[in-house]
Design a protein around this motif. Structure first.
Motif, PDB file in Angstrom:
ATOM      1  N   ALA A 164      -0.483   0.348   3.143  1.00 24.98           N
ATOM      2  CA  ALA A 164       0.885   0.107   2.677  1.00 24.98           C
ATOM      3  C   ALA A 164       0.892  -0.666   1.360  1.00 24.98           C
ATOM      4  CB  ALA A 164       1.672  -0.651   3.751  1.00 24.98           C
ATOM      5  N   VAL A 165       0.039  -1.688   1.277  1.00 26.75           N
ATOM      6  CA  VAL A 165      -0.028  -2.476   0.038  1.00 26.75           C
ATOM      7  C   VAL A 165      -0.526  -1.608  -1.111  1.00 26.75           C
ATOM      8  CG1 VAL A 165      -1.200  -4.396  -1.101  1.00 26.75           C
ATOM      9  CG2 VAL A 165      -0.308  -4.682   1.215  1.00 26.75           C
ATOM     10  N   GLY A 166      -1.551  -0.781  -0.833  1.00 25.63           N
ATOM     11  CA  GLY A 166      -2.051   0.114  -1.872  1.00 25.63           C
ATOM     12  C   GLY A 166      -0.995   1.106  -2.326  1.00 25.63           C
ATOM     13  N   GLY A 167      -0.237   1.656  -1.374  1.00 25.77           N
ATOM     14  CA  GLY A 167       0.834   2.575  -1.734  1.00 25.77           C
ATOM     15  C   GLY A 167       1.921   1.906  -2.545  1.00 25.77           C
ATOM     16  N   ALA A 168       2.269   0.672  -2.169  1.00 28.05           N
ATOM     17  CA  ALA A 168       3.281  -0.062  -2.937  1.00 28.05           C
ATOM     18  C   ALA A 168       2.788  -0.346  -4.351  1.00 28.05           C
ATOM     19  CB  ALA A 168       3.619  -1.367  -2.215  1.00 28.05           C
ATOM     20  N   ALA A 169       1.508  -0.704  -4.476  1.00 28.70           N
ATOM     21  CA  ALA A 169       0.957  -0.962  -5.809  1.00 28.70           C
ATOM     22  C   ALA A 169       0.970   0.301  -6.662  1.00 28.70           C
ATOM     23  CB  ALA A 169      -0.471  -1.497  -5.684  1.00 28.70           C
ATOM     24  N   ARG A 170       0.634   1.451  -6.050  1.00 23.71           N
ATOM     25  CA  ARG A 170       0.675   2.712  -6.794  1.00 23.71           C
ATOM     26  C   ARG A 170       2.094   3.065  -7.204  1.00 23.71           C
ATOM     27  NH1 ARG A 170      -3.264   4.032  -2.902  1.00 23.71           N
ATOM     28  NH2 ARG A 170      -1.682   5.017  -1.576  1.00 23.71           N
ATOM     29  N   ASP A 171       3.052   2.799  -6.305  1.00 27.71           N
ATOM     30  CA  ASP A 171       4.451   3.080  -6.639  1.00 27.71           C
ATOM     31  C   ASP A 171       4.916   2.228  -7.817  1.00 27.71           C
ATOM     32  OD1 ASP A 171       4.541   4.917  -4.619  1.00 27.71           O
ATOM     33  OD2 ASP A 171       5.470   3.553  -3.161  1.00 27.71           O
ATOM     34  N   VAL A 172       4.534   0.941  -7.795  1.00 21.91           N
ATOM     35  CA  VAL A 172       4.910   0.051  -8.896  1.00 21.91           C
ATOM     36  C   VAL A 172       4.290   0.528 -10.199  1.00 21.91           C
ATOM     37  CG1 VAL A 172       4.662  -2.289  -9.808  1.00 21.91           C
ATOM     38  CG2 VAL A 172       5.304  -1.946  -7.418  1.00 21.91           C
ATOM     39  N   GLN A 173       3.020   0.923 -10.147  1.00 25.35           N
ATOM     40  CA  GLN A 173       2.344   1.406 -11.344  1.00 25.35           C
ATOM     41  C   GLN A 173       3.000   2.684 -11.858  1.00 25.35           C
ATOM     42  OE1 GLN A 173      -1.805   2.136 -10.789  1.00 25.35           O
ATOM     43  NE2 GLN A 173      -2.213   2.515 -12.950  1.00 25.35           N
ATOM     44  N   ALA A 174       3.364   3.583 -10.947  1.00 28.19           N
ATOM     45  CA  ALA A 174       4.027   4.823 -11.355  1.00 28.19           C
ATOM     46  C   ALA A 174       5.385   4.538 -11.985  1.00 28.19           C
ATOM     47  CB  ALA A 174       4.181   5.752 -10.151  1.00 28.19           C
ATOM     48  N   GLU A 175       6.113   3.576 -11.407  1.00 21.57           N
ATOM     49  CA  GLU A 175       7.412   3.213 -11.987  1.00 21.57           C
ATOM     50  C   GLU A 175       7.251   2.621 -13.373  1.00 21.57           C
ATOM     51  OE1 GLU A 175       9.271   0.609  -9.247  1.00 21.57           O
ATOM     52  OE2 GLU A 175       9.697   2.167  -7.748  1.00 21.57           O
ATOM     53  N   ARG A 176       6.231   1.803 -13.566  1.00 26.03           N
ATOM     54  CA  ARG A 176       5.988   1.235 -14.890  1.00 26.03           C
ATOM     55  C   ARG A 176       5.615   2.314 -15.894  1.00 26.03           C
ATOM     56  NH1 ARG A 176       2.386  -4.209 -13.412  1.00 26.03           N
ATOM     57  NH2 ARG A 176       4.121  -5.405 -12.494  1.00 26.03           N
ATOM     58  N   GLN A 177       4.784   3.249 -15.478  1.00 25.55           N
ATOM     59  CA  GLN A 177       4.406   4.339 -16.370  1.00 25.55           C
ATOM     60  C   GLN A 177       5.612   5.198 -16.725  1.00 25.55           C
ATOM     61  OE1 GLN A 177       1.271   6.384 -14.301  1.00 25.55           O
ATOM     62  NE2 GLN A 177      -0.297   4.872 -14.842  1.00 25.55           N
ATOM     63  N   ALA A 178       6.471   5.447 -15.728  1.00 26.85           N
ATOM     64  CA  ALA A 178       7.670   6.235 -15.997  1.00 26.85           C
ATOM     65  C   ALA A 178       8.598   5.501 -16.952  1.00 26.85           C
ATOM     66  CB  ALA A 178       8.395   6.541 -14.680  1.00 26.85           C
ATOM     67  N   ALA A 179       8.723   4.174 -16.745  1.00 29.06           N
ATOM     68  CA  ALA A 179       9.571   3.387 -17.645  1.00 29.06           C
ATOM     69  C   ALA A 179       9.007   3.387 -19.064  1.00 29.06           C
ATOM     70  CB  ALA A 179       9.699   1.964 -17.121  1.00 29.06           C
TER      71      ALA A 179
END
Length: 212
Positions: A164-179
């Motif tokens: 779950a923590v790894g998935g949340a970290a990937r989601d945050v990274q993806a959101e930053r890349q999208a931004a």
């Protein structure tokens, strides 16, 4: 003391599930123009479950009450006590498997694993009653197996938490890349508009110079 104990039991067994139900019900109405403060209070009770199962946390509190308090006073030190706990666990497994109330598939699987572990624990308790004191080796083997199953649950919970923590970290990274990508696109559009504006100004200045 008995009166105070009864009052405390009534407050815990009825009051907490009812309070959670009321908070969750008030929070889910905020989508229709309700108070945002109520939504903030209910967010912790609602975020783990699908929208249709906003009340599920109240049922969870009631189940925990049955397995932590009621089971202790039902036919103490008899098989009936074990039967009661086993019944609550089996009913909980069936309901969770039937409705799948959790928003996260991982949370649903972990919940099923925990309920299965509790069911196995109560089934082992039934076996301990049947084994008796004369078969200490068999009882010892069952005890080791029971400890192993409980440890397995903690291992799976730890693994699930890591996932779950790894998935949340990937989601945050993806959101930053999208931004970042969106900002780059916006800057590119602004640069093109500026270039177009300067080009038009240059043409206008050229036409003005030609007229003069």
């Amino acid at each position: 003391p008995a009166v105070l104990g009864g009052v405390g039991t009534a407050v815990y067994s009825v009051g907490f599930p009812l309070l959670g139900y009321l908070i969750a019900r008030a929070g889910r109405r905020t989508g229709d123009g309700g108070n945002a403060t109520r939504e903030g209070r209910a967010r912790l009770l609602l975020k783990s479950y699908r929208e249709d199962f906003w009340y599920w946390e109240s049922l969870e509190v009631l189940r925990k009450y049955l397995l932590t308090s009621v089971v202790l006073v039902v036919a103490h030190d008899t098989l009936l006590q074990v039967y009661f706990g086993l019944f609550v666990c089996v009913v909980s497994i069936v309901i969770v498997a039937r409705h799948q109330p959790y928003a996260s598939t991982l949370c649903g699987r972990v919940q099923m694993l925990c309920l299965a572990q509790l069911t196995f624990t109560y089934m082992s308790g039934m076996l301990f009653f049947d084994v008796g004191d004369t078969e200490s080796d068999a009882a010892g083997g069952l005890g080791v197996l029971l400890v192993g199953v409980n440890l397995l649950v903690f291992v799976v919970l730890g693994g699930g938490l890591c996932v779950a923590v790894g998935g949340a970290a990937r989601d945050v990274q993806a959101e930053r890349q999208a931004a970042t990508k969106l900002q780059a696109i916006q800057r590119g559009k602004m640069a093109r508009r500026e270039a177009k504006k300067k080009k038009e100004e240059a043409k206008a200045a050229s036409r003005q110079a030609s007229k003069e």
